[in-house]
Enzyme design. Structure first.
Site, PDB file in Angstrom:
ATOM      1  N   ARG A  98       3.689  -0.715 -22.347  1.00 46.49           N
ATOM      2  CA  ARG A  98       2.256  -0.875 -22.104  1.00 46.49           C
ATOM      3  C   ARG A  98       1.714  -1.937 -23.052  1.00 46.49           C
ATOM      4  NH1 ARG A  98      -1.212   2.102 -19.270  1.00 46.49           N
ATOM      5  NH2 ARG A  98       0.387   3.661 -18.972  1.00 46.49           N
ATOM      6  N   THR A 102      -3.992  -5.428 -23.006  1.00 44.60           N
ATOM      7  CA  THR A 102      -4.494  -5.241 -21.630  1.00 44.60           C
ATOM      8  C   THR A 102      -4.284  -3.805 -21.129  1.00 44.60           C
ATOM      9  OG1 THR A 102      -2.370  -5.827 -20.653  1.00 44.60           O
ATOM     10  CG2 THR A 102      -3.897  -7.632 -21.076  1.00 44.60           C
ATOM     11  N   ASP A 194       6.404  15.338 -23.244  1.00 49.24           N
ATOM     12  CA  ASP A 194       6.963  13.992 -23.121  1.00 49.24           C
ATOM     13  C   ASP A 194       8.423  14.104 -22.691  1.00 49.24           C
ATOM     14  OD1 ASP A 194       8.381  11.505 -23.857  1.00 49.24           O
ATOM     15  OD2 ASP A 194       6.406  10.910 -24.587  1.00 49.24           O
ATOM     16  N   ASP A 197      11.031  12.113 -24.869  1.00 48.21           N
ATOM     17  CA  ASP A 197      11.290  12.739 -26.166  1.00 48.21           C
ATOM     18  C   ASP A 197      12.119  14.010 -26.016  1.00 48.21           C
ATOM     19  OD1 ASP A 197      10.042  10.840 -27.695  1.00 48.21           O
ATOM     20  OD2 ASP A 197       8.154  11.930 -27.898  1.00 48.21           O
TER      21      ASP A 197
HETATM   22  N1  URA Z   1       5.040  11.010 -19.383  1.00 50.09           N
HETATM   23  C1  URA Z   1       5.608  12.144 -19.857  1.00 50.09           C
HETATM   24  O1  URA Z   1       6.729  12.126 -20.354  1.00 50.09           O
HETATM   25  N2  URA Z   1       4.898  13.288 -19.786  1.00 50.09           N
HETATM   26  C2  URA Z   1       3.669  13.357 -19.241  1.00 50.09           C
HETATM   27  O2  URA Z   1       3.088  14.451 -19.186  1.00 50.09           O
HETATM   28  C3  URA Z   1       3.096  12.158 -18.748  1.00 50.09           C
HETATM   29  C4  URA Z   1       3.805  11.002 -18.830  1.00 50.09           C
END
Ligand code: URA
Length: 203
Positions: A98, A102, A194, A197
């Site tokens: 990202r 922007t 995530d 992760d």
């Molecule tokens: N990416 C992720 O890993 N988890 C989310 O909840 C949203 C985007």
């Protein structure tokens, strides 16, 4: 997808106490189970086979070539499971970050099989959140000639589904679960946190 095994396994990985090893295994298992539905429209052709009882005409896959395209990095967690059922598939990779000014997802790595125009592409990412990465990945593939693309995720937010459908109405979206919403940080609720992760044991 409301298959009981998929729903059961999804509940396992939603649990915040599910550790990296189990998370990784179960993500692959769900991805493998999802291939059953994703491949439902694969074309068949007739083939003559000789059983111990004699010759018969039966069905075989018509041999449409497949490529799996994980969106880095969390998409990698689904590749091995899909390859269990589609072992001849090629694997292309697409990486995006990202842009800090922007806020637009920007591609930094794209490595595709050379014949993506003639393959059915399965773009995979466990989470369809805002839809930004998915849209960008499909843009990148279409720019390189891709014609048939399916998007496969484990958990989707309604916002992401709507955004991807609006920008790319020709793409079929397969998700194991459609969750409630995105929170203010862009995470899916209830979601599973995530995915990258949790797959790789990072924070
Ligand atoms: N990416 C992720 O890993 N988890 C989310 O909840 C949203 C985007």
């Amino acid at each position: 997808m409301d298959h009981p095994l998929i729903q059961h396994k999804l509940t396992i990985i939603r649990d915040k106490n599910c550790g990296t090893k189990e998370f990784r295994e179960v993500v692959n298992e769900i991805a493998e189970l999802m291939v059953y539905d994703v491949s439902r429209d694969f074309a068949l052709e007739d083939v003559v086979v000789e059983t111990p009882m004699g010759k018969t005409t039966q069905k075989t896959l018509a041999g449409k070539k497949i490529a799996i395209i994980p969106i880095l990095r969390a998409g990698l967690g689904m590749v091995d499971g899909i390859l269990e059922l589609l072992p001849a598939a090629k694997v292309g990779h697409i990486g995006m970050y990202r842009d800090e000014t922007t806020f637009q997802p920007t591609e930094y790595f794209v490595k595709m099989p050379e014949d993506i125009a003639s393959r059915d592409l399965l773009v995979v990412d466990p989470m369809l959140a805002t839809g930004g990465s998915a849209i960008m990945a499909v843009d990148a593939l279409k720019k390189r000639g891709a014609k048939t693309i399916k998007f496969v995720c484990l958990v989707a937010a309604p916002e992401g589904v709507e955004a991807l459908r609006e920008k790319h109405p020709d793409i079929d979206i397969y998700t194991a679960a459609l969750d409630d919403r995105l929170n203010e940080d862009g995470y899916i609720v209830p979601g599973l946190g995530d995915a990258g992760d949790r797959l790789f044991g990072t924070k």
